[in-house]
Design a protein around this motif. Sequence first.
Motif, PDB file in Angstrom:
ATOM      1  N   ARG A  44     173.518  22.915 -63.589  1.00 41.57           N
ATOM      2  CA  ARG A  44     173.978  23.007 -62.203  1.00 41.57           C
ATOM      3  C   ARG A  44     173.513  21.789 -61.404  1.00 41.57           C
ATOM      4  NH1 ARG A  44     172.510  25.967 -57.288  1.00 41.57           N
ATOM      5  NH2 ARG A  44     174.467  26.545 -56.296  1.00 41.57           N
ATOM      6  N   SER A  45     172.274  21.362 -61.601  1.00 41.71           N
ATOM      7  CA  SER A  45     171.767  20.206 -60.848  1.00 41.71           C
ATOM      8  C   SER A  45     172.517  18.927 -61.236  1.00 41.71           C
ATOM      9  CB  SER A  45     170.257  20.042 -61.031  1.00 41.71           C
ATOM     10  OG  SER A  45     169.929  19.863 -62.380  1.00 41.71           O
ATOM     11  N   PHE A  48     175.778  18.977 -59.456  1.00 39.68           N
ATOM     12  CA  PHE A  48     175.539  18.656 -58.055  1.00 39.68           C
ATOM     13  C   PHE A  48     175.610  17.131 -57.848  1.00 39.68           C
ATOM     14  CE2 PHE A  48     172.644  19.498 -54.251  1.00 39.68           C
ATOM     15  CZ  PHE A  48     173.578  20.262 -53.580  1.00 39.68           C
ATOM     16  N   ASN A  51     179.244  15.891 -58.187  1.00 44.47           N
ATOM     17  CA  ASN A  51     179.967  16.139 -56.943  1.00 44.47           C
ATOM     18  C   ASN A  51     179.646  15.115 -55.866  1.00 44.47           C
ATOM     19  OD1 ASN A  51     181.345  18.344 -57.909  1.00 44.47           O
ATOM     20  ND2 ASN A  51     179.976  19.844 -57.011  1.00 44.47           N
ATOM     21  N   ARG A  72     172.148  15.119 -50.457  1.00 41.30           N
ATOM     22  CA  ARG A  72     172.045  16.430 -51.116  1.00 41.30           C
ATOM     23  C   ARG A  72     170.735  17.154 -50.819  1.00 41.30           C
ATOM     24  NH1 ARG A  72     177.116  17.323 -51.701  1.00 41.30           N
ATOM     25  NH2 ARG A  72     178.157  16.362 -53.441  1.00 41.30           N
TER      26      ARG A  72
END
Length: 182
Positions: A44-45, A48, A51, A72
Amino acid sequence: MAVDDVQYTPQGQRITKIRTLLFQINAQIDESISLLMDFTDLTRSQWFIINAVHPDYGDGKPRTIPQIARARGLTRQAVSKSVEQLIEKGWLRLADNPDHKKSKLVELTNFGKYAADVSVNRQKRRANMWGESIPIEDLDKVVDVMETLLKRHDPEMIKSVCTPLGLTFDVLKKMHDEVNVR
């Protein structure tokens, strides 16, 4: 020592309800992120970070590690570690920065852009389905309120509310134990 009986204002009640709903929505988003990324081996990181440099989630311009970290709300070290991992996996590359010799620009590789686009298209379908029955005006109000809340976030104010007496877990535990001994 008794606990102060603080009462919510109507606005405070709504903010608390929003916070609770955000936790629930975040859990749903986390689950859908996992499903959207199921074909990748990214954490997930790492996603991130992808993105942060993907055109659908910003202006699509390459960013430096410090710029990604600031945007972020992450540490430079955490971003740097994820960027290194993503370079090893072939998703990202570092490019020369005309504005700063030492601070390289992080950008998607051709593979990274292609693979991210596949996942972003899945996200677009999910977002369209999720919001299809909600009037755009209502969604705009939610965005306005959330942006206002983000602007009002002040860590110093939070510290002044949360630690006026130097309250720590140990102090709280001691206060609780003293009350329950009596």
